[in-house]
Design a protein around this motif. Structure first.
Motif: not given
Length: 591
Positions: A94-111
Motif C-alpha cells: 500500500e506504500v506509494p511507488d514514490a516512497i518505495k523508489n526513494k527508499l530503494n535509492r537510499f538503500l542502494l547508496l548505503i549498499e
C-alpha cells in the motif's frame, strides 16, 4: 421449535462473535503510530551511521599505523538497519511507488558505500604493509650492493625508493607508468644479479610495485566513500514518508470512526442474540422439567392404582418396591436435570452482565457521535476517540467476548444432557413398538459399532464372530439400541479398568431354535451385590452426568418384548459377559 430457534440463534451468535473479533483487530492506531516512529528513527540512525562511517574511514586513511577495526565496527549496525528498512512497512504494497523508489535509492547508496569501503579495506591493508616494509627492503638491498662494490646499482635502488615515496605523496598516472616500466625492466634483469642479491632485490621490487599499483586505487576508493553521502536522499525519504503518513492518518481516522460504529452494532446484536438464545434454551429445559414431573406423577398414580387392586399380602411389598423405585428415579432425574439447568442459569447471569456493559458502550458512542457533529477541534475528537477506544479495550480485556463461545458451549452441553435424559426416559417408558421386519444380526452389530465408535478407546481391540446366522424377525432399530448400550457399557468398563490395552468380543451362534448374542469385555468386572441390582431402572455405578441408569433396564425390556432373555456373567478383575437370546422364527415360504 424453540430448540431449533435456540440453535439457529447460537450459530448467529458465533458468526457475530467472529466478525466482531476481526473488527477489533483493526482498531490499532497506536501500533501504526509506533511503526511510523520506528521507521523514521531507523532512517535517521542510518544517516548518522553513514556520516560517522565516512569520518572513521578518512581517519583510518590519514592516521599512520592505524588498523581497520574502527571502520569494521560500523558494518553490523548498518546492515541490520538496512535489512530492517528493506523488509519493513515501507516496502508494503500500500506504500506509494514514490516512497518505495526513494527508499530503494537510499538503500542502494548505503549498499554501494559498503562495497567502496570493502574495496578501500583491501587496498589499504596491502598498501599499509608495503609502506612498512619497503624502507627496510631498500636499506638491506643497498647495503649488500655496496658490500659487493656495485655503487651504480645501489644508487639506482635509492633513486627508485625516493621516487616511489614522492609518488605516494603526489600520485599521478605518468609517474606511475614510468615507475612500473622501470620496475619491470629490473625484474627482467633479476637473474643477472649475484645470487645473494636476487632475493632482497625481488622483495624490494614486489613492495615498490604494490605501492605504485595500489596507491591510485586506494585514493579512488576513499574518494568514492566520501562522495556517497546518504543524508540528502534520507531527508527526502523522510519528507515523503511524513506526508504519506499524515494523509494516511486522516483516512484512518475516518475509517476508525466507521469501525467503532460497526463494532458497537455487532457487539450489541451479539449480546442480544446470546440472551435470546439462552432464554429459549432455558425455557425449553424448564418446560421439559414440568412435563417430566407430570409423567412421574402419572406413573406414580398408575403404580398406586395397581397396588390397590393387588391382594392384601402383596400390597405392602409391591408398594414399598414401587415407591423405592420412584424415589430413586426422582432423585436421579432431578440431579441429572438440575445440573445442566444450573449451567444455563449461571451463564444467563453472565450474559446479562455483558449486556449492561455494552449498553454503557452504546451511550458513550452516542455522546462521541454528537461531539463529532458539533466540534471541529481535532484534539477534542482524538480525546473522545481515545476514551471510546479505552471502553472497547476494557471490554476486550475482561475477555467477555472471548469467553462467549465457551459459555454457549456450556449451555449447549447442558441442553444435550437434558436431551440424553429425555431419550432414556422415553425409551424406557414407551409402550409402542418400532416397525418390525426380518433383519440380519451381523448388520445390527456393524451399525451399533459405528454408533458407539466415539465411546470406544482407540487402543481397544474389537473381535467379532457372526457368520452363518439366520435372519430374525423383530425390530432392528430396538436390537441396534440393545447392542449399542451393551457395547458402550463394555467400552466404559475397559476404560475404567485402566489397562493399556483391552478388548471387546462380540459373538453370535444359533442354538436350539435361538440365536445367542454375547458381548464380552476385559474390564474390571462386576461384584455379586452390584449384579443383583444392575437391571433396576435408575441404578448406575457411573459418575454423575455419565449415565442415567436406564441402559440395561432398556436392554431387558426390549429383549423380553422379543421373547428372549438376558444373562450376565462376570469375574471381578477379569471382565464381564452379557448374553441375550432371540427366538428364531421361520420366514414365510420356509418349510
Amino acid at each position: 421449535m424453540k430448540k431449533i430457534a435456540g440453535v439457529l440463534l447460537l450459530l448467529a451468535v458465533i458468526a457475530f462473535g467472529a466478525m466482531l473479533g476481526l473488527n477489533l483487530e483493526k482498531l490499532r492506531p497506536q501500533q501504526e503510530q509506533d511503526a511510523y516512529a520506528e521507521n523514521i528513527e531507523d532512517i535517521r540512525n542510518l544517516q548518522a551511521l553513514d556520516a560517522s562511517w565516512s569520518l572513521a574511514t578518512l581517519q583510518t586513511y590519514t592516521t599512520p599505523n592505524s588498523d581497520f577495526d574502527q571502520v569494521a565496527s560500523f558494518l553490523p549496525q548498518v546492515r541490520e538497519l538496512r535489512n530492517r528498512l528493506a523488509t519493513g512497512d515501507l516496502s508494503a504494497d500500500e506504500v506509494p511507488d514514490a516512497i518505495k523508489n526513494k527508499l530503494n535509492r537510499f538503500l542502494l547508496l548505503i549498499e554501494s558505500k559498503e562495497e567502496s569501503i570493502e574495496q578501500f579495506k583491501s587496498n589499504f591493508a596491502v598498501v599499509r604493509n608495503s609502506i612498512k616494509y619497503l624502507p627496510l627492503a631498500s636499506q638491506t638491498l643497498t647495503a649488500r650492493l655496496r658490500q659487493l662494490g656495485d655503487q651504480e646499482q645501489a644508487q639506482r635502488i635509492t633513486a627508485i625508493f625516493d621516487r616511489t615515496n614522492a609518488f605516494l605523496q603526489n600520485p599521478d598516472e605518468g609517474t606511475q607508468m614510468r615507475l612500473l616500466m622501470e620496475l619491470s625492466k629490473m625484474n627482467e634483469d633479476l637473474m643477472s644479479f649475484p645470487e645473494e642479491i636476487v632475493n632482497p632485490l625481488g622483495n624490494f621490487i614486489s613492495h615498490a610495485r604494490v605501492l605504485v599499483e595500489r596507491k591510485i586505487q586506494l585514493n579512488s576508493s576513499i574518494n568514492d566513500v566520501a562522495a556517497q553521502n546518504a543524508r540528502k536522499v534520507g531527508d527526502e525519504l523522510i519528507s515523503l514518508y511524513k506526508s504519506y503518513h499524515e494523509k494516511a492518518r486522516e483516512q484512518a481516522l475516518a475509517r476508525h470512526l466507521e469501525t467503532y460504529q460497526l463494532v458497537l452494532v455487532w457487539a450489541t446484536l451479539l449480546v442480544i442474540a446470546g440472551l435470546i438464545s439462552a432464554f429459549l434454551l432455558w425455557l425449553a429445559a424448564r418446560q421439559f422439567d414440568a412435563k417430566l414431573e407430570k409423567r412421574v406423577a402419572e406413573r406414580t398414580e398408575e403404580i398406586e392404582q395397581a397396588a390397590a387392586k393387588a391382594s392384601d399380602s402383596l400390597v405392602g411389598k409391591n408398594l414399598d418396591s414401587s415407591l423405592a423405585g420412584m424415589g430413586n428415579m426422582a432423585a436421579t432425574v432431578a440431579h441429572e436435570i438440575n445440573t445442566p439447568l444450573g449451567y444455563l442459569d449461571s451463564n444467563l447471569q453472565v450474559l446479562h452482565s455483558g449486556m449492561e456493559k455494552m449498553q454503557l458502550l452504546m451511550n458513550e458512542f452516542v455522546t462521541l457521535k454528537k461531539d463529532l457533529r458539533e466540534t471541529e477541534d481535532a484534539g477534542q475528537i482524538n480525546a473522545r476517540l481515545e476514551n471510546f477506544g479505552a471502553l472497547v479495550q476494557n471490554i476486550k480485556d475482561e475477555a467477555m467476548l472471548d469467553e462467549l463461545p465457551e459459555i454457549i458451549d456450556d449451555m449447549q452441553e447442558g441442553v444435550q444432557q437434558i436431551q440424553h435424559v429425555t431419550n432414556d426416559l422415553r425409551d424406557f417408558t414407551r409402550k409402542d413398538r418400532s416397525p418390525q421386519d426380518w433383519f440380519d444380526i451381523e448388520q445390527c452389530v456393524t451399525s451399533a459399532l459405528k454408533m458407539a465408535q466415539k465411546e470406544i478407546p482407540p487402543e481397544t481391540k474389537i473381535i467379532t464372530s457372526l457368520k452363518n446366522l439366520p435372519k430374525v424377525y423383530g425390530s432392528p432399530a430396538e436390537i441396534n439400541q440393545v447392542l449399542m448400550n451393551l457395547i458402550t457399557n463394555a467400552a466404559h468398563a475397559v476404560e475404567a479398568a485402566g489397562r493399556d490395552k483391552g478388548s471387546i468380543t462380540i459373538k453370535a451362534v444359533e442354538q436350539k431354535g435361538h440365536i445367542l448374542v454375547s458381548v464380552m469385555d476385559t474390564g474390571q468386572g462386576i461384584d455379586e451385590k452390584t449384579r443383583s441390582k444392575i437391571f433396576e431402572p435408575f441404578f448406575t455405578t457411573k459418575d454423575v452426568g455419565k449415565g442415567t441408569g436406564l441402559g440395561l433396564a432398556i436392554v431387558r425390556r426390549i429383549i423380553t418384548a422379543h421373547g428372549g432373555k438376558v444373562f450376565i456373567k462376570s469375574i471381578v478383575g477379569k471382565g464381564t459377559n452379557f448374553i441375550f437370546t432371540l427366538p428364531v422364527k421361520r420366514q414365510p415360504g420356509e418349510e
